[in-house]
Design a protein around this motif. Structure first.
Motif, PDB file in Angstrom:
ATOM      1  N   GLY A 132      58.276  41.008   5.444  1.00 20.29           N
ATOM      2  CA  GLY A 132      57.747  41.497   4.186  1.00 20.29           C
ATOM      3  C   GLY A 132      56.320  41.045   3.968  1.00 20.29           C
ATOM      4  O   GLY A 132      56.054  40.081   3.255  1.00 20.29           O
ATOM      5  N   VAL A 133      55.388  41.737   4.604  1.00 21.08           N
ATOM      6  CA  VAL A 133      53.983  41.348   4.544  1.00 21.08           C
ATOM      7  C   VAL A 133      53.466  41.345   3.116  1.00 21.08           C
ATOM      8  O   VAL A 133      52.785  40.402   2.683  1.00 21.08           O
ATOM      9  CB  VAL A 133      53.135  42.302   5.424  1.00 21.08           C
ATOM     10  N   ILE A 134      53.769  42.382   2.357  1.00 21.20           N
ATOM     11  CA  ILE A 134      53.205  42.502   1.017  1.00 21.20           C
ATOM     12  C   ILE A 134      53.730  41.395   0.111  1.00 21.20           C
ATOM     13  O   ILE A 134      52.957  40.740  -0.607  1.00 21.20           O
ATOM     14  CB  ILE A 134      53.481  43.900   0.435  1.00 21.20           C
ATOM     15  N   ALA A 135      55.030  41.154   0.141  1.00 20.04           N
ATOM     16  CA  ALA A 135      55.590  40.071  -0.673  1.00 20.04           C
ATOM     17  C   ALA A 135      55.041  38.717  -0.255  1.00 20.04           C
ATOM     18  O   ALA A 135      54.745  37.863  -1.105  1.00 20.04           O
ATOM     19  CB  ALA A 135      57.115  40.079  -0.573  1.00 20.04           C
ATOM     20  N   THR A 136      54.884  38.514   1.044  1.00 20.89           N
ATOM     21  CA  THR A 136      54.351  37.238   1.533  1.00 20.89           C
ATOM     22  C   THR A 136      52.898  37.052   1.110  1.00 20.89           C
ATOM     23  O   THR A 136      52.508  35.981   0.611  1.00 20.89           O
ATOM     24  CB  THR A 136      54.468  37.171   3.063  1.00 20.89           C
ATOM     25  N   PHE A 137      52.071  38.084   1.302  1.00 18.46           N
ATOM     26  CA  PHE A 137      50.662  37.989   0.890  1.00 18.46           C
ATOM     27  C   PHE A 137      50.545  37.744  -0.613  1.00 18.46           C
ATOM     28  O   PHE A 137      49.758  36.901  -1.058  1.00 18.46           O
ATOM     29  CB  PHE A 137      49.919  39.279   1.247  1.00 18.46           C
TER      30      PHE A 137
END
Length: 319
Positions: free
Chosen positions: A191-196
Motif C-alpha cells: 500500500g504505497v499511498i497509505a504508507t507515504f
C-alpha cells in the motif's frame, strides 16, 4: 441480477482492508452478510464494529478449521484472503503455496460439498502479468508473474476455471491493481499511498525502491468495492481488470500527496528490487462493457478523499 437483496453472502477476510469496504456496500445493497477471519491476536489493534448486522465467524483459512460452519446456507462467497504480500512472498514460496493455494483448494472442496457454487475472487492486476509487453494491459495478456504472490494468484485462477468446468462453479475473478483508502493496515509492506501518507503525517523518512519512476495503476477502494459488488451480481463466470486505467509513477504519487497535505518529509531512494515490475497499468474496457463498471475517482480525487476521511476519523497512524 439487479441487486443482492436477500442473498446470503460470506466475505472471507471481512475484517481486512477490502473486506470492510465491501461489507458496507453489500449491506447497503440488501445482502445478508457474514464474515470469516482468523481470531485476532491479543496484540492486535482493536477494530471498529461493522456498520450493520453482520454475522462474524472465526477460524483458520489455511487448514480449513471453521470454514464449514461459515459456509452453511451461503449463496455467494467473496474470497479476499491472502496471507502474503508481493514483497515477501519470494522469501517463502512453499509457505505461500501451503497457505494461499492449498487453503483455497480446501475452500473449493468445502463449497462443492456444501452446494455453494458462486464465488468472486480478488486476484492481482499488479502481479499476474509480470512485466507487460503492451500497455494498458488487457486480460488476454500472457500471465508471467515475477513474484511467488503472482504465481499463486494465477494458480488459484486456474483452479477456479477447473472447478467451473468440472463442478459448475460460477467464478468471477477481479484482477485488482493497487487499491488504497480507509482501513488499509499493512503499512510499510503493501500500500504505497497509505504508507507515504502515514509517513508524511508523522514526519518520517519515505523510502522508495528504485528511482521513483516505476509506474503502477492506483485505484480508490470505494471503486474496488463497487466492482466486487457488481461481480457478485453476475450470473456467469468472467475475468476482469479493475484499475484506474491510468499509470502513475511513485514520484507522481508523492507529489499528489504532498500537494493534498501540504506536508514535506525526507525521501530516501533505495536499490531497485528484482521482483518489482517496472511499468504496468490496466485496460479496463471489459469491466466497463460486461460489469457496467467504471472508476469514479482519479488519483487526485481519491487521495483527497482518503486524506479527508483519515482526518475525520483521527487516525494519524493509520493503524
Amino acid at each position: 441480477m439487479n441487486s443482492l437483496t436477500g442473498t446470503r453472502v460470506l466475505v472471507l477476510g471481512g475484517r481486512g482492508f477490502l473486506g470492510r469496504n465491501l461489507v458496507d456496500v453489500l449491506l447497503r445493497d440488501g445482502a445478508s452478510v457474514r464474515t470469516f477471519d482468523r481470531q485476532p491476536s491479543s496484540s492486535s489493534t482493536d477494530q471498529p464494529a461493522f456498520k450493520g448486522n453482520v454475522e462474524e465467524f472465526e477460524g483458520n483459512f489455511i487448514d480449513g478449521q471453521g470454514l464449514d460452519a461459515a459456509l452453511e446456507n451461503v449463496d455467494l462467497v467473496y474470497h479476499l484472503i491472502s496471507t502474503t504480500v508481493p514483497s515477501g512472498s519470494n522469501a517463502d514460496p512453499i509457505g505461500d503455496v501451503t497457505s494461499n493455494l492449498a487453503g483455497t483448494l480446501r475452500l473449493l472442496k468445502a463449497m462443492s460439498r456444501l452446494g455453494v457454487n458462486r464465488l468472486v475472487y480478488a486476484s492481482s492486476g499488479g502481479t499476474v502479468y509480470g512485466n507487460p509487453c503492451v500497455l494498458p494491459v488487457p486480460e488476454w495478456h500472457t500471465l508471467q508473474p515475477i513474484s511467488s504472490y503472482g504465481v499463486v494468484k494465477v494458480a488459484v485462477e486456474n483452479y477456479l476455471h477447473l472447478y467451473s468446468e468440472l463442478h459448475g462453479l460460477q467464478a468471477n475473478v477481479l484482477r485488482i491493481s493497487n487499491p488504497y483508502g480507509m482501513h488499509q493496515r499493512r503499512i510499510g509492506t503493501q500500500g504505497v499511498i497509505a504508507t507515504f501518507l502515514n509517513k508524511l503525517v508523522n514526519g518520517q523518512t519515505i523510502e522508495i525502491w528504485g528511482d521513483g519512476s516505476a509506474v503502477r495503476d492506483y485505484i480508490y477502494v470505494a471503486d474496488v468495492a463497487r466492482a466486487l459488488l457488481l461481480a457478485g451480481r453476475r450470473e456467469k463466470s468472467g475475468t476482469f481488470n479493475i484499475g484506474s486505467g491510468v499509470g502513475h509513477s511513485l514520484n507522481d504519487v508523492l507529489r499528489v500527496l504532498r500537494k493534498q497535505t501540504g506536508l514535506e518529509t525526507e525521501v530516501r531512494y533505495m536499490p531497485h528490487r528484482k521482483f518489482d515490475v517496472s511499468q504496468t497499468f490496466l485496460d479496463i474496457e471489459r469491466a466497463r462493457e460486461k460489469l457496467g463498471w467504471t472508476p469514479f475517482y482519479t488519483l487526485e480525487e481519491g487521495c483527497a478523499r482518503f486524506c479527508q476521511l483519515m482526518e475525520r476519523a483521527r487516525e494519524p497512524a493509520l493503524v
